[in-house]
Scaffold this motif. Sequence first.
Motif, PDB file in Angstrom:
ATOM      1  N   ALA A 144       0.827  -1.213   0.000  1.00 29.86           N
ATOM      2  CA  ALA A 144       0.000   0.000   0.000  1.00 29.86           C
ATOM      3  C   ALA A 144       0.856   1.256   0.000  1.00 29.86           C
ATOM      4  CB  ALA A 144      -0.936  -0.009   1.201  1.00 29.86           C
ATOM      5  N   ILE A 173      -1.856  10.068  -4.493  1.00 29.16           N
ATOM      6  CA  ILE A 173      -2.359   9.400  -3.286  1.00 29.16           C
ATOM      7  C   ILE A 173      -1.523   9.892  -2.111  1.00 29.16           C
ATOM      8  CG2 ILE A 173      -2.496   7.188  -2.062  1.00 29.16           C
ATOM      9  CD1 ILE A 173      -3.291   5.850  -4.638  1.00 29.16           C
ATOM     10  N   CYS A 176      -2.378   5.587   2.128  1.00 30.68           N
ATOM     11  CA  CYS A 176      -2.945   4.296   1.746  1.00 30.68           C
ATOM     12  C   CYS A 176      -2.501   3.274   2.781  1.00 30.68           C
ATOM     13  CB  CYS A 176      -2.474   3.887   0.348  1.00 30.68           C
ATOM     14  SG  CYS A 176      -3.260   2.389  -0.283  1.00 30.68           S
ATOM     15  N   VAL A 189      -7.844   4.644   1.417  1.00 28.19           N
ATOM     16  CA  VAL A 189      -7.066   5.394   0.423  1.00 28.19           C
ATOM     17  C   VAL A 189      -7.517   6.846   0.414  1.00 28.19           C
ATOM     18  CG1 VAL A 189      -6.297   5.500  -1.973  1.00 28.19           C
ATOM     19  CG2 VAL A 189      -7.045   3.317  -1.020  1.00 28.19           C
ATOM     20  N   VAL A 199     -10.024   2.517  -6.983  1.00 29.00           N
ATOM     21  CA  VAL A 199      -9.903   1.974  -5.628  1.00 29.00           C
ATOM     22  C   VAL A 199     -10.209   0.484  -5.612  1.00 29.00           C
ATOM     23  CG1 VAL A 199     -10.719   2.140  -3.244  1.00 29.00           C
ATOM     24  CG2 VAL A 199     -10.470   4.209  -4.607  1.00 29.00           C
TER      25      VAL A 199
END
Length: 248
Positions: A144, A173, A176, A189, A199
Amino acid sequence: MQNFLLTLAYDGTNYCGFQVQPNGRSVAQTFQDGLEAVLGCRPDIKGCSRTDAGVHALGFMLNFHADTRIPVEKLPLALNQHLPPDIRVLAARVVPEDFHARYAAHTKTYLYRIHNSPIDSPFDEKYYTRVPRRLDTAKMNTAARRFVGKHDFLALCAAGSSAAAHGDTVRTITACGVERKGDEVEITVTADGYLYNMVRILAGTLCEVGAGRMQPEAIPGILASRDRHKAGPTLPAKGLFLKSVEYD
């Protein structure tokens, strides 16, 4: 005329998404029906996002302009009397005249829920995706973190995206992560924007890592490839929630 900003929560199971569409009943259409019953008119509403069919929301934001004598603090109760039980107005406030719930959004946070067990829950099966095999959430968290930053996310974009057609696939991003709570695994997220099914594909890719079919180190290469086929599957809509919208 005042500009009202509302926070909504809704169960997306019975809707074709938020945006009004010709192929089914939408959250927006249903909300506007309630709005018309309360205000006697049908103002244009601006939603913060276009959630897909079956996607839920914990903190969806929308705004509209209206002239009403109803105090803003009583507007949620008035509207909820005319809305079905799967749509609730949680809060309302007055915002500047030029405020737009979508364009003013700084970031949006999505939550994807996984029931990591061979047995379904009898209570909330509509609100998660079940993965029977035990997931390694430590590896999922490592993967992530590889998504965080400004990247071209075309590899996490489903076919039919208008953004992809225009070459607009770079997003940022800012957070996450993956958290286990017993048999529940939650993927969260936060980003400045999202591509079509981004997503759900990201969550599917993390599940491939958690199941041992993909290594966390593969994530940068997947993004660099810009190839949808190299990422994981698109997980079902029912596990996805728009959690919150942040404004400057």
